[in-house]
Design an enzyme around this catalytic site. Structure first.
Site, PDB file in Angstrom:
ATOM      1  N   VAL A 125       0.903  -1.294   0.041  1.00  0.00           N
ATOM      2  CA  VAL A 125       0.055  -0.111   0.053  1.00  0.00           C
ATOM      3  C   VAL A 125       0.844   1.150  -0.181  1.00  0.00           C
ATOM      4  O   VAL A 125       0.666   2.091  -0.686  1.00  0.00           O
ATOM      5  CB  VAL A 125      -0.992  -0.145   1.252  1.00  0.00           C
ATOM      6  CG1 VAL A 125      -1.600   1.342   1.260  1.00  0.00           C
ATOM      7  CG2 VAL A 125      -1.822  -1.324   1.102  1.00  0.00           C
ATOM      8  N   GLY A 155     -15.686 -20.288  -7.921  1.00  0.00           N
ATOM      9  CA  GLY A 155     -14.401 -20.664  -8.259  1.00  0.00           C
ATOM     10  C   GLY A 155     -14.236 -21.541  -6.804  1.00  0.00           C
ATOM     11  O   GLY A 155     -15.116 -22.133  -6.112  1.00  0.00           O
ATOM     12  N   CYS A 193      -6.202  -9.327   2.046  1.00  0.00           N
ATOM     13  CA  CYS A 193      -7.442  -8.482   2.314  1.00  0.00           C
ATOM     14  C   CYS A 193      -8.582  -9.216   3.067  1.00  0.00           C
ATOM     15  O   CYS A 193      -8.967  -9.096   4.252  1.00  0.00           O
ATOM     16  CB  CYS A 193      -7.654  -7.682   1.545  1.00  0.00           C
ATOM     17  SG  CYS A 193      -5.945  -6.422   1.192  1.00  0.00           S
TER      18      CYS A 193
HETATM   19  C1  UDX Z   1      -9.220  -6.852  -2.608  1.00  0.00           C
HETATM   20  C2  UDX Z   1     -10.130  -5.634  -3.077  1.00  0.00           C
HETATM   21  O1  UDX Z   1     -10.629  -5.927  -4.208  1.00  0.00           O
HETATM   22  C3  UDX Z   1      -9.585  -4.338  -2.813  1.00  0.00           C
HETATM   23  O2  UDX Z   1     -10.603  -3.391  -3.017  1.00  0.00           O
HETATM   24  C4  UDX Z   1      -9.154  -4.010  -1.426  1.00  0.00           C
HETATM   25  O3  UDX Z   1      -8.361  -2.881  -1.491  1.00  0.00           O
HETATM   26  C5  UDX Z   1      -8.110  -5.239  -1.362  1.00  0.00           C
HETATM   27  O4  UDX Z   1      -8.449  -6.601  -1.241  1.00  0.00           O
HETATM   28  P1  UDX Z   1      -7.127  -7.995  -3.780  1.00  0.00           P
HETATM   29  O5  UDX Z   1      -6.986  -8.744  -2.342  1.00  0.00           O
HETATM   30  O6  UDX Z   1      -6.040  -7.921  -4.165  1.00  0.00           O
HETATM   31  O7  UDX Z   1      -8.267  -6.699  -3.416  1.00  0.00           O
HETATM   32  O8  UDX Z   1      -8.077  -9.138  -4.717  1.00  0.00           O
HETATM   33  P2  UDX Z   1      -9.325  -9.081  -5.419  1.00  0.00           P
HETATM   34  O9  UDX Z   1      -9.206  -8.842  -6.824  1.00  0.00           O
HETATM   35  O10 UDX Z   1     -10.250  -8.375  -4.819  1.00  0.00           O
HETATM   36  O11 UDX Z   1      -9.473 -10.806  -5.216  1.00  0.00           O
HETATM   37  C6  UDX Z   1      -9.671 -11.378  -4.080  1.00  0.00           C
HETATM   38  C7  UDX Z   1      -9.838 -12.908  -4.072  1.00  0.00           C
HETATM   39  O12 UDX Z   1     -11.078 -12.982  -4.466  1.00  0.00           O
HETATM   40  C8  UDX Z   1      -9.187 -13.502  -5.056  1.00  0.00           C
HETATM   41  O13 UDX Z   1      -8.496 -14.659  -4.373  1.00  0.00           O
HETATM   42  C9  UDX Z   1      -9.794 -13.718  -6.254  1.00  0.00           C
HETATM   43  O14 UDX Z   1      -9.571 -15.080  -6.893  1.00  0.00           O
HETATM   44  C10 UDX Z   1     -11.190 -14.093  -5.531  1.00  0.00           C
HETATM   45  N1  UDX Z   1     -12.339 -13.788  -6.469  1.00  0.00           N
HETATM   46  C11 UDX Z   1     -12.590 -12.489  -6.765  1.00  0.00           C
HETATM   47  C12 UDX Z   1     -13.422 -14.575  -6.759  1.00  0.00           C
HETATM   48  O15 UDX Z   1     -13.266 -16.100  -6.590  1.00  0.00           O
HETATM   49  N2  UDX Z   1     -14.489 -14.515  -7.515  1.00  0.00           N
HETATM   50  C13 UDX Z   1     -14.481 -13.125  -7.822  1.00  0.00           C
HETATM   51  O16 UDX Z   1     -15.632 -12.813  -8.534  1.00  0.00           O
HETATM   52  C14 UDX Z   1     -13.798 -12.060  -7.549  1.00  0.00           C
END
Ligand code: UDX
Length: 439
Positions: free
Chosen positions: A7, A245, A252
């Site tokens: 960050v 999935g 996060c």
């Molecule tokens: C997340 C939030 O999106 C972001 O706004 C916040 O600041 C930090 O946390 P991030 O952890 O980088 O970001 O990943 P993100 O793209 O949100 O995916 C998180 C998890 O959810 C991943 O494991 C992804 O594979 C999973 N996911 C995401 C799903 O299984 N299905 C989806 O439709 C979207």
């Protein structure tokens, strides 16, 4: 900027790109050394270029005085990892607050970027006042950066949230974002702190919801990809974060779901929904094992290729990655586990053989599991891969492949919530196939 982690680096680079002078301070000498040498210690698309482009306006230091000297804004972007109780560990936050030198000129503002429990702003205020730093302001300015698209998320955000005790302090932080065209949410500190946790918890809830829908699809013969599309076209719901999935991971969502559940519990309210979101996610990772057993029987003595280790594509981050749980479940079942990932090369996945290429990983494998939806896996269902595998079983944990094409290429395909496309191995098909392939 206190903290040269994910960050801190992305936010610091973006603020410099907006024209601001930024001094990034960290406590890790090797991290500061690498950054001074232009070597970026994290994998984030575009970050190297932005840091390079703004190197005139960026400095890296271990020295707190150099960092705060003349600073108008004191950004706190340190890690707030989860403790065993599920509460956030604020040690690094307090270290920054307690290190701030007295007698700073003007009215510098502490700007909280780290994800912190609701009420932290109050406690920082008290601590500053207790140290006589009453002239130092405080603003909560949570980040919503997703790994792999963080710079774009900063520069084109859906909103900027500013929670302040003193409106003038909030005005100045809003002013800092001049040049970013977006909605500004002005509120109090506690509400700003909760926006962050609630946003991540709600995104996680959408994922666990669609994963449960997928599990129902498998029982009633529906296709979650079509169901998600039909649901997501409702403007009140939208299509985002409805990709079924094998579960969410990362630094996060798991942490923030737990932190909000803990915060509610500590405050006297059992957040039942988040308890379920958490449990569904843990179960979803493990359902892969059942899918493999469905096609292979006992997993003892089999070889399984895990394709993708990072918690999502476009990052090398393995924090709370579902691949960890799946790998250790497989090892516990007596399977041999091989893995491939284009950028994540963990050194702590004991018992798992890391492979250079997808083809190496699937060599003589009894099954391949798509764990991370890396684009290069879209071409997995090829004759080359089929020839290399001992048994052509693909468990597509991210519904990345076209099931029909996988069938046509002679694979046994199992997605998530895609029963109509899942082709249970015809009795004897795999055994026949075994014989055929192994002669
Ligand atoms: C997340 C939030 O999106 C972001 O706004 C916040 O600041 C930090 O946390 P991030 O952890 O980088 O970001 O990943 P993100 O793209 O949100 O995916 C998180 C998890 O959810 C991943 O494991 C992804 O594979 C999973 N996911 C995401 C799903 O299984 N299905 C989806 O439709 C979207």
């Amino acid at each position: 900027m206190f903290g040269a982690g994910y960050v801190g680096l992305v936010t610091g680079a973006a603020l410099a790109d907006l024209g601001h002078e930024v001094v990034i301070r960290d406590v890790l000498p090797e991290r500061i050394e690498r950054l001074r040498a232009g070597d970026v210690p994290i994998y984030e698309p575009g970050l190297d270029e932005v840091l390079e482009r703004n190197k005139e306006r960026l400095r890296f230091t271990l020295d707190v005085n150099e960092a705060v000297d003349g600073a108008e804004f004191l950004y706190v972007a340190v890690g707030t990892p989860q403790t065993h109780s599920g509460d956030a560990d604020l040690t690094a936050v307090w270290a920054v607050v307690d290190e701030l030198p007295e007698g700073a000129s003007g009215r510098p503002i502490v700007v909280m970027k780290s994800t912190v429990p609701v009420g932290t702003g109050e406690r920082v205020r008290e601590r500053l006042d207790a140290r006589g730093l009453t002239a130092v302001g405080y603003v909560s300015n949570p980040e919503f950066l997703a790994e792999g698209s963080a710079l774009a998320d900063f520069m084109s955000p859906d909103r900027v949230v500013v929670g302040a005790f003193e409106p003038e302090d909030g005005d100045r932080v809003v002013e800092l974002h001049r040049g970013i065209d977006t909605e500004i949410v002005r509120t109090d500190v506690a509400s700003a702190e909760l926006v962050k946790l609630a946003a991540n918890a709600f995104l996680s809830t959408r994922i666990s919801f669609i994963n449960e829908i997928a599990n129902v699809c498998e029982l009633v013969g529906a296709d979650v990809v079509d169901v998600a599309r039909g649901v997501g076209l409702d403007h009140r719901l939208g299509p985002h974060f409805l990709r079924a999935g094998l579960g969410f991971g990362g630094s996060c969502f798991p942490k923030d779901v737990t932190a909000l559940k803990q915060l509610a519990g500590n405050s006297g309210y059992p957040f039942l929904l988040l308890q379920a979101v958490w449990e569904v996610n843990e179960l979803q990772k493990r359902r892969v094992i059942g899918k493999l057993q469905k096609h292979l029987g006992t997993l003892r003595g089999t070889t399984v290729a895990l394709l993708g280790l990072a918690f999502k594509p476009n990052t090398d981050d393995m924090r709370e990655a579902p691949s960890r749980v799946i790998a250790y479940r497989l090892l516990a079942e007596g399977a041999e586990v091989r893995a491939w990932d284009p950028v994540a090369h963990p050194d702590d996945l004991h018992g798992v053989e890391l492979c250079e290429t997808v083809l190496d990983a699937v060599q003589n494998a009894d099954a391949a599991v798509i764990v991370t939806d890396w684009p290069e896996l879209r071409s997995l269902a090829s004759s080359e891969v089929r020839q290399a595998m001992a048994r052509p079983v693909i468990v597509d944990g991210r519904n990345l492949l076209d099931p029909e094409a996988a069938h046509a290429a002679g694979f046994v395909y199992e997605g998530v919530g895609r029963p109509r496309h899942a082709s249970p191995a015809e009795p004897g098909f795999l055994r026949e196939h075994d014989a055929e392939l192994r002669h």
